[in-house]
Design a protein around this motif. Structure first.
Motif, short mmCIF file in Angstrom:
data_model
loop_
_atom_site.label_atom_id
_atom_site.label_comp_id
_atom_site.label_asym_id
_atom_site.label_seq_id
_atom_site.Cartn_x
_atom_site.Cartn_y
_atom_site.Cartn_z
N TRP A 268 47.65 7.84 60.12
CA TRP A 268 47.02 6.81 60.94
C TRP A 268 47.85 5.55 60.83
O TRP A 268 48.47 5.27 59.80
N SER A 314 41.72 6.13 67.24
CA SER A 314 40.93 6.34 66.03
C SER A 314 40.50 5.02 65.43
O SER A 314 41.27 4.05 65.43
N THR A 317 40.14 6.46 58.96
CA THR A 317 41.38 6.60 58.20
C THR A 317 41.50 7.95 57.48
O THR A 317 42.39 8.12 56.65
N THR A 410 47.24 10.93 55.92
CA THR A 410 45.86 11.37 55.76
C THR A 410 45.88 12.71 55.06
O THR A 410 46.81 13.50 55.25
N PRO A 472 42.22 0.65 62.23
CA PRO A 472 43.14 1.71 62.68
C PRO A 472 43.33 1.63 64.19
O PRO A 472 42.48 1.10 64.92
N THR A 475 45.31 8.00 65.16
CA THR A 475 45.78 9.05 64.26
C THR A 475 46.85 9.78 65.05
O THR A 475 46.56 10.43 66.05
#
Length: 506
Positions: A268, A314, A317, A410, A472, A475
């Protein structure tokens, strides 16, 4: 805000920089017996206790074997530990060790070596330190058996033992104190210091008698660090390297240049709003300000233009394949500048405020001005604070900044992300912030299992999004570019595929 013109100019500059890089005429280092990797940066230390998560994993994997290992889908399986088993309440983990393994200094790998390594990880400041905290005592049951006594259950322990926590260094070298500069491990390769130059090239040669040779088919591995993406791409197209972590804007040209393009859901990108108590930036201490920052970002426009659509918008996270992911949370902060201004006014900042946002130069440089323009549109003035690459002290600089932008991996399990960013001692929570809900959930999650644990993870994720601990943006699909003479198996929830997943093309 008009994003297209800004990014079109940026992409045109990249295209010009990359134009003429194809073909090259330089002789490749690669052969069927040699793998040459372009890395995101230099290795700062060879001590597993001090290594930081990220692209440095290739350096580590060349010389150190982990106790456990990850499959391409991040399932944990045996490695130096051939069996592992928890007790009923998940507070003891017993490991059965592989016989006949030695370190490169001929020291035997055994239970005592594991004890020495795990105790060393507990004292370090690297990515392994958080996972190691839960280990109260390492009991040597016999030469081939260790039992880890834990202060509490730890859902991320097995994943830790498959990476930095589990990398085994020679206990003799650890005792001598030179492991930071001279790696001595039980891994598949030896660092060839005579054919290496710090910051330029690291050469590793196959280690005679290594127990799992078939998993590492190349006789030689070369890692060449490049902190700048264009230089790395130029090296790939001219045959100086065979593999690199790329960026979405490189994909069209990479395909034209005959490179193999692979993607996997991964990192992310966005802002860590780490000064949530308002110690340095008082505005960030108000949740309404952090929420305003989230509403100010047009994630869809940034995804389509800056990332070429490779990813998903996104607000969270965690990894999309992890138990913490809640799809509906991505709708929590629609692009709404009017709402952002309303929140700022309610928080006492009708005319906005100024905030320092730091970032590591190179990797995030194209994204930061875009984010700054969106925040500027709602009255938040971003003072951009570029810092040196981590190899030159940049990580230390980030620690005192109220907010910073990086690209964050992630993980599976989600507990690895908890340890990286959410505890008061996490590497990316330098202001040591927490709140009552997070404190409670970080106690309850390790003690739960199955559906109950998944529900608690989702509760944690929802709370973090509502409280806007982060801002964020996407992603992203991690982009990997390689030459057709090698095959690379993609790996979930790890920035770089493990060295085991590279092979000569069939």
């Amino acid at each position: 805000m008009k994003l297209t013109r800004t990014l079109t100019a940026a992409f045109a500059a990249v295209a010009l920089a990359l134009a003429g890089c194809s073909g090259g005429g330089q002789t490749t280092e690669a052969s069927s017996s040699q793998l040459v990797l372009g890395n995101n940066g230099d290795v700062l230390t060879w001590d597993p206790a001090e290594m930081k998560e990220g692209a440095v994993i290739h350096y580590a994997e060349a010389v150190y074997d982990p106790l456990l290992r990850k499959t391409p889908d991040s399932t944990i399986e045996p490695n130096l530990a051939t069996e592992y088993e928890y007790n009923a309440d998940l507070t003891e983990l017993t490991l059965k060790l592989r016989d006949g393994v030695t370190f490169s200094d001929d020291t035997a790998f055994d239970a005592d070596a594991v004890r020495v390594n795990l105790e060393a990880r507990k004292k370090g400041a690297g990515s392994a330190s958080e996972a190691a905290r839960v280990i109260e005592r390492v009991e040597v049951v016999d030469k081939s058996t260790v039992k880890l006594h834990l202060s509490e259950p730890s859902p991320g322990l097995l994943a830790g033992l498959a990476t930095y926590l589990g990398y085994m260094a020679s206990p003799k070298a650890l005792a001598a104190g030179g492991i930071a500069t001279t790696p001595v491990g039980s891994g598949p390769y030896l660092l060839d210091a005579g054919n290496s130059e710090k910051g330029v090239r690291y050469t590793f040669t196959s280690r005679e008698g290594y127990w799992n040779r078939d998993a590492f088919p190349f006789e030689t591995v070369v890692i060449r660090p490049y902190e700048e993406f264009t230089a790395r791409y130029n090296a790939l197209t001219t045959g100086q390297i065979q593999f690199m972590y790329g960026t979405p804007d490189m994909v069209p040209k990479a395909k034209t240049d005959g490179l193999t393009v692979a993607t996997v859901p991964g990192e992310w990108q966005g802002i860590i709003l780490q000064d949530r108590a308002g110690k340095v930036s008082p505005a960030l201490g108000d949740v309404r300000v952090r929420q305003a920052i989230n509403h100010a970002l047009d994630r869809k426009a940034i995804l389509d233009t800056h990332y070429g659509g490779l990813g998903q918008v996104s607000t969270q996270t965690f990894n999309p394949a992890s138990e913490a992911w809640v799809p509906s949370l991505n709708e929590r902060y629609p692009y709404d500048p009017a709402k952002a201004k309303e929140l700022l006014t309610a928080a006492g900042y009708p005319d906005g405020f100024t905030i320092k946002v730091s970032f590591s130069e190179g990797f995030m440089s194209p994204l930061v001005p875009i984010v700054a323009q969106y925040l500027g549109d709602v009255g938040i003035t971003v003072e951009q604070v570029p810092v040196n690459g981590f190899a030159n002290g940049g990580l230390e600089t980030l620690k005192g900044q109220p907010a910073f932008m990086l690209s964050f991996s992630t993980n599976i399990p989600a507990w690895t992300d908890v340890l990286n960013k959410l505890t008061p001692t996490s590497l990316w929570n330098n202001f040591q912030y927490t709140d009552a809900t997070v404190t409670r959930l970080l106690k309850e999650i390790p003690a739960a299992q199955g559906d109950q644990q998944a529900a608690l993870y989702k509760e944690l994720n929802t709370h973090l999004v509502e409280q806007a601990w982060f801002a964020p943006i996407v992603t992203q699909e991690n982009v990997y570019l390689s030459k057709p003479e090698i095959d690379v198996t993609m790996q979930q929830a790890q920035l770089m595929p493990s060295l085991r997943f590279f092979a000569p093309a069939k």
